[in-house]
Design a protein around this motif. Structure first.
Motif, PDB file in Angstrom:
ATOM      1  N   ILE A 463       0.836  -1.207   0.000  1.00 50.84           N
ATOM      2  CA  ILE A 463       0.000   0.000   0.000  1.00 50.84           C
ATOM      3  C   ILE A 463       0.867   1.252   0.000  1.00 50.84           C
ATOM      4  O   ILE A 463       0.536   2.263  -0.642  1.00 50.84           O
ATOM      5  N   GLU A 464       2.006   1.210   0.712  1.00 53.79           N
ATOM      6  CA  GLU A 464       2.887   2.384   0.745  1.00 53.79           C
ATOM      7  C   GLU A 464       3.490   2.644  -0.635  1.00 53.79           C
ATOM      8  O   GLU A 464       3.625   3.804  -1.053  1.00 53.79           O
ATOM      9  N   ILE A 465       3.839   1.583  -1.361  1.00 50.81           N
ATOM     10  CA  ILE A 465       4.357   1.772  -2.718  1.00 50.81           C
ATOM     11  C   ILE A 465       3.243   2.290  -3.625  1.00 50.81           C
ATOM     12  O   ILE A 465       3.465   3.174  -4.467  1.00 50.81           O
ATOM     13  N   ASP A 466       2.022   1.757  -3.454  1.00 50.61           N
ATOM     14  CA  ASP A 466       0.890   2.278  -4.222  1.00 50.61           C
ATOM     15  C   ASP A 466       0.730   3.774  -3.998  1.00 50.61           C
ATOM     16  O   ASP A 466       0.503   4.556  -4.931  1.00 50.61           O
ATOM     17  N   GLU A 467       0.838   4.190  -2.729  1.00 55.78           N
ATOM     18  CA  GLU A 467       0.692   5.607  -2.383  1.00 55.78           C
ATOM     19  C   GLU A 467       1.724   6.466  -3.115  1.00 55.78           C
ATOM     20  O   GLU A 467       1.402   7.532  -3.654  1.00 55.78           O
ATOM     21  N   ILE A 468       2.963   5.987  -3.126  1.00 56.30           N
ATOM     22  CA  ILE A 468       4.032   6.745  -3.791  1.00 56.30           C
ATOM     23  C   ILE A 468       3.761   6.847  -5.285  1.00 56.30           C
ATOM     24  O   ILE A 468       3.905   7.920  -5.892  1.00 56.30           O
ATOM     25  N   LEU A 469       3.344   5.747  -5.892  1.00 56.64           N
ATOM     26  CA  LEU A 469       3.060   5.777  -7.324  1.00 56.64           C
ATOM     27  C   LEU A 469       1.908   6.719  -7.648  1.00 56.64           C
ATOM     28  O   LEU A 469       1.930   7.418  -8.668  1.00 56.64           O
ATOM     29  N   PHE A 470       0.894   6.748  -6.792  1.00 60.44           N
ATOM     30  CA  PHE A 470      -0.242   7.644  -7.018  1.00 60.44           C
ATOM     31  C   PHE A 470       0.185   9.113  -7.019  1.00 60.44           C
ATOM     32  O   PHE A 470      -0.481   9.965  -7.620  1.00 60.44           O
ATOM     33  N   GLN A 514      10.707   4.021 -12.106  1.00 59.36           N
ATOM     34  CA  GLN A 514      11.665   3.478 -11.145  1.00 59.36           C
ATOM     35  C   GLN A 514      12.553   4.573 -10.562  1.00 59.36           C
ATOM     36  O   GLN A 514      12.826   4.589  -9.353  1.00 59.36           O
ATOM     37  N   ASP A 515      12.998   5.506 -11.408  1.00 58.71           N
ATOM     38  CA  ASP A 515      13.811   6.624 -10.909  1.00 58.71           C
ATOM     39  C   ASP A 515      13.022   7.453  -9.915  1.00 58.71           C
ATOM     40  O   ASP A 515      13.568   7.919  -8.892  1.00 58.71           O
ATOM     41  N   TYR A 516      11.740   7.641 -10.191  1.00 58.65           N
ATOM     42  CA  TYR A 516      10.879   8.395  -9.275  1.00 58.65           C
ATOM     43  C   TYR A 516      10.794   7.684  -7.921  1.00 58.65           C
ATOM     44  O   TYR A 516      10.894   8.309  -6.862  1.00 58.65           O
ATOM     45  N   CYS A 517      10.629   6.357  -7.960  1.00 57.91           N
ATOM     46  CA  CYS A 517      10.520   5.593  -6.713  1.00 57.91           C
ATOM     47  C   CYS A 517      11.837   5.619  -5.931  1.00 57.91           C
ATOM     48  O   CYS A 517      11.826   5.634  -4.685  1.00 57.91           O
ATOM     49  N   ARG A 518      12.973   5.626  -6.642  1.00 57.97           N
ATOM     50  CA  ARG A 518      14.267   5.636  -5.947  1.00 57.97           C
ATOM     51  C   ARG A 518      14.430   6.893  -5.095  1.00 57.97           C
ATOM     52  O   ARG A 518      15.137   6.879  -4.081  1.00 57.97           O
ATOM     53  N   TYR A 524      15.664  -1.381  -1.874  1.00 61.11           N
ATOM     54  CA  TYR A 524      15.014  -2.693  -1.964  1.00 61.11           C
ATOM     55  C   TYR A 524      13.512  -2.585  -2.228  1.00 61.11           C
ATOM     56  O   TYR A 524      12.872  -3.559  -2.617  1.00 61.11           O
ATOM     57  N   ALA A 525      12.923  -1.392  -2.018  1.00 60.75           N
ATOM     58  CA  ALA A 525      11.481  -1.217  -2.206  1.00 60.75           C
ATOM     59  C   ALA A 525      11.129  -0.672  -3.583  1.00 60.75           C
ATOM     60  O   ALA A 525       9.944  -0.491  -3.888  1.00 60.75           O
ATOM     61  N   VAL A 526      12.112  -0.415  -4.417  1.00 62.42           N
ATOM     62  CA  VAL A 526      11.835   0.069  -5.775  1.00 62.42           C
ATOM     63  C   VAL A 526      11.314  -1.092  -6.619  1.00 62.42           C
ATOM     64  O   VAL A 526      11.934  -2.160  -6.650  1.00 62.42           O
ATOM     65  N   PRO A 527      10.161  -0.948  -7.290  1.00 64.35           N
ATOM     66  CA  PRO A 527       9.649  -2.043  -8.128  1.00 64.35           C
ATOM     67  C   PRO A 527      10.679  -2.484  -9.158  1.00 64.35           C
ATOM     68  O   PRO A 527      11.260  -1.657  -9.868  1.00 64.35           O
ATOM     69  N   LYS A 528      10.921  -3.793  -9.228  1.00 67.60           N
ATOM     70  CA  LYS A 528      11.880  -4.325 -10.199  1.00 67.60           C
ATOM     71  C   LYS A 528      11.261  -4.352 -11.587  1.00 67.60           C
ATOM     72  O   LYS A 528      11.957  -4.239 -12.598  1.00 67.60           O
ATOM     73  N   PHE A 529       9.935  -4.510 -11.629  1.00 67.90           N
ATOM     74  CA  PHE A 529       9.229  -4.573 -12.901  1.00 67.90           C
ATOM     75  C   PHE A 529       8.088  -3.560 -12.896  1.00 67.90           C
ATOM     76  O   PHE A 529       7.385  -3.390 -11.890  1.00 67.90           O
ATOM     77  N   ILE A 530       7.919  -2.898 -14.026  1.00 66.34           N
ATOM     78  CA  ILE A 530       6.806  -1.967 -14.234  1.00 66.34           C
ATOM     79  C   ILE A 530       6.069  -2.404 -15.486  1.00 66.34           C
ATOM     80  O   ILE A 530       6.686  -2.671 -16.524  1.00 66.34           O
TER      81      ILE A 530
END
Length: 567
Positions: A463-470, A514-518, A524-530
């Motif tokens: 959910i936290e990764i979802d939040e960041i992507l949103f 991925q750069d945005y998530c970094r 380790y929490a950066v999505p490996k696949f998009i």
């Protein structure tokens, strides 16, 4: 360390200058008393608005009582199960209270179920009758011989609408709902109900996580939960009772929608019924024309409302979100667009369904507060909550993450057919949700335990990764899952599925995301696949279907074609 047993949230039971009750009186009455009392107190008030048609509370009670008499004449009695296989429509409401009036048990089923799943629920419940749409008659007939179904009652989507036919056709081998109501007087036989013991609802849940299980809810448990919600929260504003309205965009075959329908009726509200929860144009049209007081939606519906091309001229006074965690950025976008905050609630089918309400949004719109607080809010009255370490089963300190355990008068009797099954000692229910609580007693859901991702021993909350992507300006929808890592047994890799906004499609790459998530997460929490998708699978209640995505990806990893049922 403080104790959850001290209920630190009670100090936040305030609506501006008004103190909210810390406990509620729960009368032991049958659940159908909701309609009886609404018809007595608000007989000339519109009970619903459906495709341009309306019905008064006194008329609604008469129709429900006539159907109850008809069901009784067909042999439906106390303890029998009746499946209501309908979308959101007046016939569902009529059937709901008619079934309860006979002493039978309502089995709400999604009208999107396939034959196999409907047959499973009919067999498990041993249902005696089913109420369905005429277009589903062939499906029901196909499973009838393999179940205990003895009576089929059909209705049409046009019934109770301006397009209603004067004389409904009686299908072969079935009864027509409107004919039954027409041919029976509103005088069903009296049935003795023990509210604390007798079941009112047998709702199947878990279809998105496994084989559906029947959740047993008594008359007392559901009525208690109704009293813990709107009546408790709105007690300082009694003038709205019997005068306001609600827009119910959540299907009422779903536990949350069913509960909110009954709650709205208890409060004497006019309910705007939306047959198709995906029909954003209808939802916005009703908002702009009538401006209902309350709007009940799920996060993906609110995401659609937040889009720039959706023209909202009149926003409801209070917006409530539930059924799935509400991304903070979605709430922010909508509030910036409409100048109205979104409040959140929480619960499970097993919890009646409501255990938490965030009252801060209501405080702001009533000008009792200047800001809102994120999260699912406060436990409703007489509800105990504790956060427990899933491994040690010990309470975690305030502010730390643990599994939410809950208990209260609204918690289920157990999983069908065994009372107490699914509950821990002392009546506690383990929710399977990870959450945390701040010092004021406000709770926040962090993730489902099953959705938490293990990356080489490091916990990643999807959910936290979802939040960041949103929060990315190009992202319209996002969902994150964990997949087995073939190179590290026991570890997982993160994959994110993203639906881009139309004006960004073809302009944003996987690497950009991925750069945005970094910039915002540990490495380790950066999505490996998009994976960019125009359509992300949804459940029947418009939630992102994480299990379907996970199963689809695992099938791909095994070199098998994905199941068409997961698309």
């Amino acid at each position: 360390m403080g104790s959850y047993g001290e209920k630190p949230w009670l100090k936040s039971y305030r609506l501006g200058p008004f103190k909210l009750k810390q406990t509620v009186e729960y009368p032991k009455k049958p659940l159908f008393s909701i309609l009886d009392e609404a018809a007595e107190k608000f007989p000339g008030k519109d009970a619903y608005h459906y495709l341009g048609s309306r019905m008064k509370y006194r008329e609604l009670k008469r129709h429900a009582d006539s159907l109850a008499a008809a069901l009784s004449n067909l042999g439906v009695g106390k303890g029998d199960k009746v499946i209501v296989f309908l979308p959101t429509c007046p016939q569902f409401i009529i059937s709901d209270f008619a079934v309860l009036r006979t002493g039978a048990i309502l089995v709400p089923c999604s009208p999107l179920l396939k034959a196999r799943d409907l047959m499973h629920q009919a067999r498990e419940s041993n249902a005696k009758a089913i109420i369905c749409l005429d277009r589903h008659l062939d499906l029901v007939n196909a499973i009838k011989e393999d179940t205990g179904l003895k009576n089929i009652i059909v209705t049409s989507m046009s019934d109770y609408s301006p397009k209603e036919r004067e004389e409904p056709e009686e299908p072969a081998g079935a009864h027509h709902l409107r004919r039954l109501i027409r041919d029976n007087s509103p005088s069903p036989p009296a049935v003795e109900i023990d509210p604390a013991e007798d079941l009112a609802i047998l709702a199947f849940t878990g279809g998105s996580t496994g084989v559906p299980k029947g959740v047993m809810i008594t008359h007392f448990q559901r009525l208690s939960n109704v009293l813990q919600g709107l009546p408790w929260m709105m007690a300082p504003l009694p003038a709205y009772r019997g005068t306001a309205s609600s827009l119910l965009a959540i299907p009422i075959f779903h536990a949350m929608g069913h509960y909110l329908m009954q709650s709205s009726m208890y409060w004497g509200l006019k309910i705007f019924l939306v047959p198709d929860p995906r029909n954003t144009d209808m939802i916005v049209g009703l908002m702009n024309e009538y401006r209902p007081f309350l709007l009940f939606m799920v996060p993906t519906q609110l995401l659609k409302l937040a889009q720039p091309d959706i023209a909202i001229r009149r926003m409801p006074v209070m917006v409530m979100s539930g059924a799935a965690p509400l991304p903070v950025d979605v709430a922010r976008r909508l509030e910036e667009k409409t100048k109205m905050p979104v409040s959140e609630g929480y619960g499970l089918t097993e919890t009646g369904p409501c255990t938490h309400i965030n009252i801060s949004g209501f405080s702001k719109v009533t000008r009792f507060a200047t800001s809102t607080r994120p999260g699912i809010g406060l436990p409703v009255p007489d509800t105990e909550v504790k956060l427990v370490d899933p491994g040690s089963l010990k309470e975690v300190p305030f502010g730390e993450v643990g599994e939410m355990w809950v208990r209260g008068p609204q918690i289920m009797k157990g999983y069908w057919p065994e009372p107490g099954s699914g509950l821990e000692e002392g009546g506690w229910l383990r929710t399977g949700d990870l959450g945390k609580m701040d010092n004021d007693g406000y709770f926040h859901v962090v993730d489902r335990i099953k959705d938490m991702i293990n990356v080489s021993g490091m916990k990643v909350y999807s959910i936290e990764i979802d939040e960041i992507l949103f929060q990315h300006p190009a992202v319209e929808g996002a969902v994150t899952i964990g997949l087995p890592d073939p190179e590290r047994p026991g570890s997982e890799r993160i994959k994110a599925f993203i639906r881009l906004r139309p004006d960004y499609r073809g302009k944003v790459s996987e690497q950009d995301i991925q750069d945005y998530c970094r910039e915002k997460t540990p490495p380790y929490a950066v999505p490996k696949f998009i994976e960019f998708r125009d359509d992300i699978p949804m459940t029947v209640t418009e939630k992102f279907f994480k299990r379907a995505l996970r199963e689809e990806e695992i099938e791909k990893m095994k070199g098998r074609p994905p199941s068409p049922f997961l698309r």
